[in-house]
Design an enzyme around this catalytic site. Structure first.
Site, PDB file in Angstrom:
ATOM      1  N   SER A 141       0.874  -1.174   0.000  1.00  2.00           N
ATOM      2  CA  SER A 141       0.000   0.000   0.000  1.00  2.00           C
ATOM      3  C   SER A 141       0.909   1.221   0.000  1.00  2.00           C
ATOM      4  O   SER A 141       2.085   1.122   0.396  1.00  2.00           O
ATOM      5  CB  SER A 141      -0.854   0.001   1.272  1.00  2.00           C
ATOM      6  OG  SER A 141      -1.429   1.276   1.498  1.00  2.00           O
ATOM      7  N   TYR A 154      -2.736  -1.007  10.307  1.00  6.30           N
ATOM      8  CA  TYR A 154      -2.728  -1.276   8.864  1.00  6.30           C
ATOM      9  C   TYR A 154      -1.395  -0.858   8.248  1.00  6.30           C
ATOM     10  O   TYR A 154      -0.783  -1.622   7.488  1.00  6.30           O
ATOM     11  CB  TYR A 154      -3.889  -0.526   8.212  1.00  6.30           C
ATOM     12  CG  TYR A 154      -3.997  -0.720   6.726  1.00  6.30           C
ATOM     13  CD1 TYR A 154      -4.593  -1.859   6.184  1.00  6.30           C
ATOM     14  CD2 TYR A 154      -3.505   0.240   5.830  1.00  6.30           C
ATOM     15  CE1 TYR A 154      -4.697  -2.031   4.819  1.00  6.30           C
ATOM     16  CE2 TYR A 154      -3.598   0.072   4.471  1.00  6.30           C
ATOM     17  CZ  TYR A 154      -4.205  -1.068   3.967  1.00  6.30           C
ATOM     18  OH  TYR A 154      -4.305  -1.234   2.600  1.00  6.30           O
ATOM     19  N   ALA A 156       1.481  -0.445   9.692  1.00  7.04           N
ATOM     20  CA  ALA A 156       2.557  -1.335  10.161  1.00  7.04           C
ATOM     21  C   ALA A 156       2.517  -2.661   9.401  1.00  7.04           C
ATOM     22  O   ALA A 156       3.555  -3.196   8.992  1.00  7.04           O
ATOM     23  CB  ALA A 156       2.409  -1.584  11.663  1.00  7.04           C
ATOM     24  N   SER A 157       1.316  -3.176   9.185  1.00  5.76           N
ATOM     25  CA  SER A 157       1.200  -4.453   8.464  1.00  5.76           C
ATOM     26  C   SER A 157       1.709  -4.308   7.036  1.00  5.76           C
ATOM     27  O   SER A 157       2.401  -5.185   6.507  1.00  5.76           O
ATOM     28  CB  SER A 157      -0.250  -4.958   8.469  1.00  5.76           C
ATOM     29  OG  SER A 157      -1.078  -4.220   7.582  1.00  5.76           O
ATOM     30  N   LYS A 158       1.400  -3.186   6.403  1.00  8.30           N
ATOM     31  CA  LYS A 158       1.800  -3.002   5.002  1.00  8.30           C
ATOM     32  C   LYS A 158       3.295  -2.657   4.886  1.00  8.30           C
ATOM     33  O   LYS A 158       3.937  -2.996   3.893  1.00  8.30           O
ATOM     34  CB  LYS A 158       0.927  -1.933   4.344  1.00  8.30           C
ATOM     35  CG  LYS A 158      -0.538  -2.360   4.189  1.00  8.30           C
ATOM     36  CD  LYS A 158      -0.681  -3.570   3.273  1.00  8.30           C
ATOM     37  CE  LYS A 158      -2.132  -3.944   3.021  1.00  8.30           C
ATOM     38  NZ  LYS A 158      -2.246  -5.072   2.065  1.00  8.30           N
TER      39      LYS A 158
HETATM   40  N1  LIG Z   1      -8.773  -0.255  -2.086  1.00 11.51           N
HETATM   41  C1  LIG Z   1      -7.762   0.498  -1.667  1.00 11.51           C
HETATM   42  O1  LIG Z   1      -7.859   1.726  -1.601  1.00 11.51           O
HETATM   43  C2  LIG Z   1      -6.457  -0.154  -1.275  1.00 11.51           C
HETATM   44  C3  LIG Z   1      -5.328   0.665  -1.120  1.00 11.51           C
HETATM   45  C4  LIG Z   1      -4.122   0.091  -0.750  1.00 11.51           C
HETATM   46  C5  LIG Z   1      -4.039  -1.282  -0.550  1.00 11.51           C
HETATM   47  N2  LIG Z   1      -5.146  -2.053  -0.721  1.00 11.51           N
HETATM   48  C6  LIG Z   1      -4.998  -3.480  -0.465  1.00 11.51           C
HETATM   49  O2  LIG Z   1      -5.548  -4.225  -1.534  1.00 11.51           O
HETATM   50  C7  LIG Z   1      -5.972  -5.491  -1.028  1.00 11.51           C
HETATM   51  C8  LIG Z   1      -7.366  -5.776  -1.534  1.00 11.51           C
HETATM   52  O3  LIG Z   1      -8.241  -4.830  -0.993  1.00 11.51           O
HETATM   53  P1  LIG Z   1      -9.569  -4.357  -1.750  1.00 11.51           P
HETATM   54  O4  LIG Z   1      -9.479  -2.903  -1.866  1.00 11.51           O
HETATM   55  O5  LIG Z   1      -9.788  -5.173  -2.959  1.00 11.51           O
HETATM   56  O6  LIG Z   1     -10.649  -4.672  -0.615  1.00 11.51           O
HETATM   57  P2  LIG Z   1     -11.862  -5.708  -0.565  1.00 11.51           P
HETATM   58  O7  LIG Z   1     -12.418  -5.578   0.810  1.00 11.51           O
HETATM   59  O8  LIG Z   1     -12.756  -5.469  -1.725  1.00 11.51           O
HETATM   60  O9  LIG Z   1     -11.167  -7.123  -0.736  1.00 11.51           O
HETATM   61  C9  LIG Z   1     -10.424  -7.748   0.273  1.00 11.51           C
HETATM   62  C10 LIG Z   1     -10.714  -9.242   0.220  1.00 11.51           C
HETATM   63  O10 LIG Z   1      -9.896  -9.895   1.188  1.00 11.51           O
HETATM   64  C11 LIG Z   1     -10.697 -10.906   1.793  1.00 11.51           C
HETATM   65  N3  LIG Z   1     -10.188 -11.288   3.097  1.00 11.51           N
HETATM   66  C12 LIG Z   1     -10.252 -10.583   4.259  1.00 11.51           C
HETATM   67  N4  LIG Z   1      -9.713 -11.293   5.274  1.00 11.51           N
HETATM   68  C13 LIG Z   1      -9.300 -12.479   4.729  1.00 11.51           C
HETATM   69  C14 LIG Z   1      -8.647 -13.625   5.256  1.00 11.51           C
HETATM   70  N5  LIG Z   1      -8.357 -13.729   6.565  1.00 11.51           N
HETATM   71  N6  LIG Z   1      -8.356 -14.640   4.427  1.00 11.51           N
HETATM   72  C15 LIG Z   1      -8.673 -14.556   3.115  1.00 11.51           C
HETATM   73  N7  LIG Z   1      -9.295 -13.510   2.548  1.00 11.51           N
HETATM   74  C16 LIG Z   1      -9.588 -12.476   3.352  1.00 11.51           C
HETATM   75  C17 LIG Z   1     -12.087 -10.278   1.874  1.00 11.51           C
HETATM   76  O11 LIG Z   1     -13.106 -11.234   2.092  1.00 11.51           O
HETATM   77  C18 LIG Z   1     -12.185  -9.574   0.541  1.00 11.51           C
HETATM   78  O12 LIG Z   1     -12.736 -10.393  -0.450  1.00 11.51           O
HETATM   79  C19 LIG Z   1      -5.843  -5.430   0.486  1.00 11.51           C
HETATM   80  O13 LIG Z   1      -4.631  -6.073   0.883  1.00 11.51           O
HETATM   81  C20 LIG Z   1      -5.761  -3.947   0.762  1.00 11.51           C
HETATM   82  O14 LIG Z   1      -5.067  -3.656   1.945  1.00 11.51           O
HETATM   83  C21 LIG Z   1      -6.348  -1.523  -1.082  1.00 11.51           C
END
Ligand SMILES: NC(=O)c1ccc[n+]([C@@H]2O[C@H](COP(=O)([O-])OP(=O)(O)OC[C@H]3O[C@@H](n4cnc5c(N)ncnc54)[C@H](O)[C@@H]3O)[C@@H](O)[C@H]2O)c1
Length: 249
Positions: A141, A154, A156-158
């Site tokens: 991220s 969050y 820290a995790s990223k």
């Molecule tokens: N959308 C943003 O603005 C953004 C920005 C930076 C990073 N990200 C990262 O992108 C990735 C995807 O996020 P997104 O935006 O598509 O969100 P989203 O909520 O649409 O999708 C996340 C998916 O992860 C699944 N999930 C959650 N916990 C889980 C687990 N323990 N085991 C397996 N699956 C699990 C959820 O069910 C969901 O389908 C994430 O890692 C998020 O941190 C997103």
């Protein structure tokens, strides 16, 4: 484009958002897919779309924060589909909270999914990726790289995902396995529902997490993942690619 013809790709978090868009993009480019998530309903929808695009798809429940679940998911993928060429770690959760009210439970839950989950998936997949000279694309991220307010667990995790990516890139690069990451900024997906300025916080800080022009959808991240995971990215290793609409330019 047929960049993933005869390639088996495992995508976590495939039920929604970036994981779903990535699965669909890779299906359209010829991949055989193993899709996992904790949300089975969304996962089946993604699997159906990918099958409609002509892909062979294995879809099953897997919780990336569980060692047993991860081992079963990676092992089952290779048993059923015969090999593993690419791992795309997308599963993740987000929380907006003032650092002072972030509990240990909040911290452990977010680190458990985003960071431990990424590590466990990489560890289980690496023996198979070494056989195929495959690669990993993690989802970091912009929070891995710059201060994001109200997201201490969050971020820290990223930051940890960034470190895992760089460590594995140098550890396995000479053995033919590449490890890269995408660093999305604000992307329109359901995870954004967690977005909330904590009471009493300065809302002006939001500029740090917004794109320069406008928000875009998860297909923008999927396209970058597809590049990194394909042979077009053959000379890219240990890289974190921001997909953030210039937030930090
Ligand atoms: N959308 C943003 O603005 C953004 C920005 C930076 C990073 N990200 C990262 O992108 C990735 C995807 O996020 P997104 O935006 O598509 O969100 P989203 O909520 O649409 O999708 C996340 C998916 O992860 C699944 N999930 C959650 N916990 C889980 C687990 N323990 N085991 C397996 N699956 C699990 C959820 O069910 C969901 O389908 C994430 O890692 C998020 O941190 C997103």
């Amino acid at each position: 484009m047929d960049r993933f013809k005869d390639k088996v790709v495992l995508v976590t978090g495939a039920a929604s958002g970036i994981g779903r868009a990535t699965a669909e993009r890779l299906a359209a480019e010829g991949a055989t897919l193993s899709l996992t998530d904790v949300n089975l309903e969304g996962l089946e929808e993604t699997a159906a779309t990918c099958r409609g695009l002509g892909a062979t798809v294995r879809a099953e429940f897997a919780d990336v924060s569980s060692e047993e679940s991860v081992a079963a998911s990676v092992g089952g993928t290779v048993e059923e589909l015969g090999r593993l060429d690419v791992l795309v770690n997308v599963a993740g959760i987000l929380q907006f909270k003032d650092a002072r009210s972030t509990t240990l439970e909040d911290w452990n839950r977010i680190i458990g999914v985003n960071l431990t989950g990424t590590f466990l998936m990489c560890r289980e997949a690496l023996p198979y990726l070494l056989q195929t000279k495959g690669n990993i694309v993690n989802t970091a991220s912009t929070a891995s790289l710059h201060g994001h307010p109200w997201t201490v667990s969050y971020s820290a995790s990223k930051g940890g995902v960034y470190a895992v990516t760089m460590t594995l890139a140098v550890e396995f690069g000479k053995l033919g396995v590449r490890v890269n990451a995408v660093a999305p900024g604000g992307i329109e997906t359901p995870i954004q529902n967690a977005f909330e300025v904590p009471e009493g916080a300065d809302p002006k800080l939001i500029y740090r997490i917004m794109p320069l022009d406008r928000m875009r959808g998860p297909e923008t991240v999927a396209a970058t993942v597809a590049f990194l995971a394909s042979e077009d990215g053959a000379h890219v290793n240990g890289e974190i690619v921001r997909v953030d609409g210039g937030t930090h330019a």
